[in-house]
Design an enzyme around this catalytic site. Structure first.
Site, short mmCIF file in Angstrom:
data_model
loop_
_atom_site.label_atom_id
_atom_site.label_comp_id
_atom_site.label_asym_id
_atom_site.label_seq_id
_atom_site.Cartn_x
_atom_site.Cartn_y
_atom_site.Cartn_z
N GLY A 1 54.64 70.64 57.42
CA GLY A 1 55.53 70.78 58.57
C GLY A 1 55.85 71.90 58.17
O GLY A 1 56.83 72.36 59.27
N PHE B 1 52.75 66.69 63.96
CA PHE B 1 52.60 66.25 62.12
C PHE B 1 51.62 67.33 62.06
O PHE B 1 50.86 67.71 62.41
CB PHE B 1 52.07 64.88 61.86
N CYS B 2 51.99 67.52 60.37
CA CYS B 2 50.60 68.27 60.33
C CYS B 2 50.71 68.65 58.46
O CYS B 2 51.38 67.61 57.90
CB CYS B 2 51.22 69.66 60.17
N ALA B 3 49.79 69.39 57.81
CA ALA B 3 49.94 69.35 56.19
C ALA B 3 51.54 69.39 55.36
O ALA B 3 51.09 68.91 54.58
CB ALA B 3 48.71 70.30 55.39
#
Length: 102
Positions: free
Chosen positions: A12, A8-10
Site C-alpha cells: 500500500g 491493491f498492492c503488496a
C-alpha cells in the site's frame, strides 16, 4: 454519490503516490471519485466497498482470485509501465472504462 476506485498492492506504500496522481487528474476534470490504496491483505474488508478494483503489477497474480472473490466487480491489473511512471491519468482512464464512464 462518488464511485470508489480501490487499488491493491503488496504493502500500500508505492501505490499511494499513484493514488495522489489519480486524484489530481480527477479533480482537474471535475470527476468525483473516492480513490484509495490498500495492502492486498485488506482485500476482504475493502473489496466489497469498491466499485472497481485495480491491482498493482507486483500482485497481479491475484487477479483471478479477486475476480472469484468479487464476481460483481470489475477487476484489472495496472500496466507495469503506467505504474512505474506513476501515470495517474492512464490508470484513471482504465478505471473509468471499467466503470462505463470512458
Amino acid at each position: 454519490m462518488s464511485k470508489k476506485i480501490t487499488l491493491f498492492c503488496a504493502a500500500g506504500m508505492s501505490t499511494s503516490l499513484l493514488v495522489s496522481k489519480m486524484k489530481e487528474e480527477a479533480a482537474k476534470n471535475g470527476w468525483d471519485y473516492e480513490i484509495a490504496a490498500y495492502s492486498l491483505t485488506e482485500s476482504a474488508q475493502q473489496g466489497p466497498l469498491a466499485d472497481v478494483i485495480l491491482l498493482g503489477p507486483q500482485v497481479r497474480y491475484a487477479v483471478s482470485k479477486m475476480k472469484a472473490d468479487f464476481p460483481d466487480k470489475p477487476v484489472a491489473s495496472i500496466e507495469m509501465r503506467d505504474y512505474g511512471m506513476m501515470n495517474g491519468k492512464a490508470v484513471l482512464a482504465v478505471a473509468r472504462k471499467y466503470l462505463g464512464e470512458e
